[in-house]
Scaffold this motif. Structure first.
Motif, mmCIF file in Angstrom:
data_model
loop_
_atom_site.group_PDB
_atom_site.id
_atom_site.type_symbol
_atom_site.label_atom_id
_atom_site.label_comp_id
_atom_site.label_asym_id
_atom_site.label_seq_id
_atom_site.Cartn_x
_atom_site.Cartn_y
_atom_site.Cartn_z
ATOM 1 N N VAL A 24 0.853 -1.194 0.000
ATOM 2 C CA VAL A 24 0.000 0.000 0.000
ATOM 3 C C VAL A 24 0.891 1.247 0.000
ATOM 4 N N ARG A 25 1.969 1.196 0.788
ATOM 5 C CA ARG A 25 2.918 2.318 0.803
ATOM 6 C C ARG A 25 3.588 2.464 -0.562
ATOM 7 N N ALA A 26 3.886 1.337 -1.199
ATOM 8 C CA ALA A 26 4.502 1.388 -2.525
ATOM 9 C C ALA A 26 3.559 2.031 -3.537
ATOM 10 N N ALA A 27 2.286 1.676 -3.471
ATOM 11 C CA ALA A 27 1.301 2.262 -4.396
ATOM 12 C C ALA A 27 1.230 3.769 -4.213
ATOM 13 N N ASP A 28 1.245 4.220 -2.973
ATOM 14 C CA ASP A 28 1.198 5.651 -2.707
ATOM 15 C C ASP A 28 2.459 6.341 -3.217
ATOM 16 N N ALA A 29 3.614 5.695 -3.013
ATOM 17 C CA ALA A 29 4.882 6.287 -3.438
ATOM 18 C C ALA A 29 4.959 6.396 -4.960
ATOM 19 N N LEU A 30 4.337 5.448 -5.669
ATOM 20 C CA LEU A 30 4.375 5.459 -7.124
ATOM 21 C C LEU A 30 3.309 6.362 -7.729
ATOM 22 N N ALA A 67 1.592 -6.346 -11.330
ATOM 23 C CA ALA A 67 2.880 -6.167 -10.657
ATOM 24 C C ALA A 67 2.758 -6.286 -9.138
ATOM 25 N N PHE A 68 1.741 -5.661 -8.553
ATOM 26 C CA PHE A 68 1.596 -5.707 -7.099
ATOM 27 C C PHE A 68 1.317 -7.122 -6.575
ATOM 28 N N PRO A 69 0.340 -7.853 -7.122
ATOM 29 C CA PRO A 69 0.128 -9.205 -6.601
ATOM 30 C C PRO A 69 1.306 -10.135 -6.874
ATOM 31 N N LEU A 70 1.950 -9.977 -8.029
ATOM 32 C CA LEU A 70 3.111 -10.804 -8.355
ATOM 33 C C LEU A 70 4.213 -10.618 -7.311
ATOM 34 N N MET A 71 4.525 -9.368 -6.998
ATOM 35 C CA MET A 71 5.593 -9.077 -6.044
ATOM 36 C C MET A 71 5.193 -9.453 -4.618
ATOM 37 N N GLN A 72 3.920 -9.295 -4.273
ATOM 38 C CA GLN A 72 3.496 -9.660 -2.921
ATOM 39 C C GLN A 72 3.571 -11.166 -2.716
ATOM 40 N N GLN A 73 3.226 -11.940 -3.728
ATOM 41 C CA GLN A 73 3.310 -13.392 -3.590
ATOM 42 C C GLN A 73 4.746 -13.841 -3.389
ATOM 43 N N ILE A 74 5.677 -13.202 -4.088
ATOM 44 C CA ILE A 74 7.091 -13.520 -3.886
ATOM 45 C C ILE A 74 7.531 -13.107 -2.486
ATOM 46 N N GLY A 101 9.571 -3.396 -16.414
ATOM 47 C CA GLY A 101 10.718 -3.600 -15.528
ATOM 48 C C GLY A 101 10.920 -2.445 -14.568
ATOM 49 N N GLU A 102 10.729 -1.220 -15.062
ATOM 50 C CA GLU A 102 10.874 -0.038 -14.208
ATOM 51 C C GLU A 102 9.843 -0.039 -13.091
ATOM 52 N N THR A 103 8.591 -0.403 -13.408
ATOM 53 C CA THR A 103 7.546 -0.451 -12.384
ATOM 54 C C THR A 103 7.882 -1.479 -11.316
ATOM 55 N N LEU A 104 8.312 -2.667 -11.727
ATOM 56 C CA LEU A 104 8.662 -3.717 -10.767
ATOM 57 C C LEU A 104 9.844 -3.290 -9.894
ATOM 58 N N ARG A 318 7.844 8.479 -15.308
ATOM 59 C CA ARG A 318 6.923 7.347 -15.401
ATOM 60 C C ARG A 318 6.401 6.984 -14.017
ATOM 61 N N GLY A 319 5.115 6.770 -13.937
ATOM 62 C CA GLY A 319 4.503 6.425 -12.649
ATOM 63 C C GLY A 319 3.997 7.632 -11.892
ATOM 64 N N ILE A 320 4.359 8.841 -12.347
ATOM 65 C CA ILE A 320 3.856 10.043 -11.694
ATOM 66 C C ILE A 320 2.442 10.333 -12.191
ATOM 67 N N ASP A 321 1.490 10.326 -11.314
ATOM 68 C CA ASP A 321 0.108 10.655 -11.664
ATOM 69 C C ASP A 321 -0.426 11.561 -10.566
ATOM 70 N N ILE A 322 -0.362 12.866 -10.788
ATOM 71 C CA ILE A 322 -0.706 13.848 -9.770
ATOM 72 C C ILE A 322 -2.090 14.412 -10.057
ATOM 73 N N ALA A 323 -2.981 14.268 -9.103
ATOM 74 C CA ALA A 323 -4.328 14.812 -9.269
ATOM 75 C C ALA A 323 -4.279 16.338 -9.289
ATOM 76 N N LYS A 324 -5.037 16.924 -10.206
ATOM 77 C CA LYS A 324 -5.190 18.372 -10.304
ATOM 78 C C LYS A 324 -3.854 19.093 -10.471
ATOM 79 N N LEU A 325 -2.976 18.530 -11.284
ATOM 80 C CA LEU A 325 -1.710 19.200 -11.600
ATOM 81 C C LEU A 325 -2.006 20.379 -12.521
ATOM 82 N N PRO A 326 -1.688 21.617 -12.109
ATOM 83 C CA PRO A 326 -2.132 22.777 -12.890
ATOM 84 C C PRO A 326 -1.285 23.089 -14.116
#
Length: 426
Positions: A24-30, A67-74, A101-104, A318-326
């Motif tokens: 969950v922390r990883a999702a927030d960081a990404l 990516a998230f479930p794959l990495m969590q199972q490992i 690969g970058e996301t993982l 990549r991976g940056i998704d900012i809500a309401k970026l002006p």
């Protein structure tokens, strides 16, 4: 083929999907503020070990969906004494291989123990990739042809694989990839989890799914109606040497609260961010050389408006998704019209109004004209008082060809040949 229905009801948090606290922390960081529909539908059954047959369009968030479930199972499984390949992600192109690969690798620092991710694709020497596989790798992202090459060089064994992901399966089966995919499947153990993602389901994909999947959960996400972006585009003429002072001027005069600035190189990231900080503007460079911890902190500060300016390369962003970026600024122009659309599309989302500013120097004029031609509309040129350019724009000797020449500021060999042909014809 029997399938089980998948719920696509909205889920507001990743924790509700079954992700552990560190993920969950990883999702927030990404930069994932909340699960997308494909993530909400795919993550719970994937964590439960089910096979998936998922319809997912590009840009829907499908990479994180596996990516998230794959990495969590490992992360939660029993780690063998020696590294073995536990998960394989098969993709059709080198660009997608690099992106997955970058996301993982961005997720990896949040695991309890380190995990090695290797990315394999053709078009480059195989030797560095073989060397990177020494000692094994828990996760491999690969194109089919290069994966088979590596196996033939005894660089990888797939007999103990736990999970196979086929990303963009329809494209994997196009262009002669089908034989290579079947050769890869023959190397895998019979018992494994299979996650198949495809934008479309032609007969070839349906046949593969019937052969590959066992009692899969079928997920079909109907694309949401596209909300027309409200992006105000500006093209400001300025000499290259005056871009940083102009950027500072526009940030201060426009009272921009947050701005994402795109540059071409990591050096430019550091240089521009440093100049802005010295001018008293909270700015930071965001690129691949920064540690994951530093990237996480910077992104968190930017989302919380503690950081006013984030200077990034295309790869770093990549991976940056900012809500309401002006505001988005093209300090350096992107290499292609597609990249231009992706950059400016980070603002003006979900019905919000956004501002996209591009700095146009003399050397960049022809390149921006080609971007405009690809987009099908022209952006009027502007000049800011006190920053008027002194350099004369480079003359274009032949009409710009909408089918080429976008990759860089210098004309390619093909561009030169086209220009010569145009001159001789005239």
């Amino acid at each position: 083929m029997s399938t089980s229905p998948a719920s696509t009801s909205p889920v507001s948090t990743f924790a509700a999907l079954g992700l552990a606290a560190n993920f969950v922390r990883a999702a927030d960081a990404l930069g994932y503020d909340e699960p997308t529909p494909i993530q909400a539908a795919a993550i719970p059954p994937a964590l439960a070990g089910r096979d998936l047959l998922a319809s997912a369009q590009t840009g829907s968030g499908k990479t994180a969906a596996f990516a998230f479930p794959l990495m969590q199972q490992i992360d939660t499984g029993i780690r063998p004494a020696l590294r073995r390949t536990q998960a394989l992600v098969l993709v059709p192109t080198r660009e997608l291989a690099a992106q997955v690969g970058e996301t993982l690798r961005q997720i990896e620092p949040f695991l309890a123990e380190p995990v090695k991710v290797s990315v394999l694709f053709g078009g480059v020497s195989i030797n560095p990739q073989l060397m990177a596989l020494r000692g094994g790798a828990e996760v491999v992202v690969a194109t089919p042809g290069r994966l088979l090459d590596v196996v033939e060089h005894n660089g990888l064994k797939l007999a103990d694989l736990d999970c196979l992901v086929l990303d963009e399966a329809d494209r994997l089966l196009d262009g002669g990839f089908a034989d290579e995919v079947n050769r890869v499947l023959a190397l895998l153990p019979a018992r494994r989890q299979n996650l198949l993602f495809s934008a479309t389901f032609p007969e070839a994909v349906q046949a593969l799914a019937a052969k590959l999947l066992r009692d899969p959960v079928r997920i079909e996400i109907t694309p949401e109606p596209v909300i027309e972006a409200k992006i105000e585009e500006h093209a400001v003429e300025v000499d290259d040497a005056r871009r940083t002072p102009l950027l500072r001027h526009m940030i201060e005069q426009g009272e921009w609260s947050r701005v994402l600035v795109f540059v071409a190189t990591r050096y430019a990231c550091d240089h521009v961010a440093d100049k802005l900080r010295k001018a008293g503007i909270e700015a930071a460079a965001f690129h691949g050389d920064a540690s994951q911890g530093a990237r996480t902190r910077l992104l968190s500060d930017f989302k919380a408006s503690r950081l006013r300016v984030l200077v990034a390369t295309d790869l770093g962003a990549r991976g940056i998704d900012i809500a309401k970026l002006p505001v988005v600024v093209n300090y350096d122009l992107p290499r292609s019209a597609v990249d231009y659309v992706h950059r400016i599309g980070r603002t003006g989302r979900a019905g919000e109004t956004g501002l996209a500013v591009s700095f146009i120097g003399a050397q960049a004029e022809a390149h921006f004209r080609l971007i405009e031609k690809r987009q099908g509309h022209r952006v009027p040129r502007e000049r800011i008082e006190g920053f008027e350019p002194k350099d004369v724009p480079v003359a274009v000797s032949a009409p710009l060809d909408p089918n080429g020449g976008v990759k860089g500021r210098r004309p390619s060999k093909k561009d030169k040949l086209r220009a010569a042909a145009a001159r001789s014809g005239s």
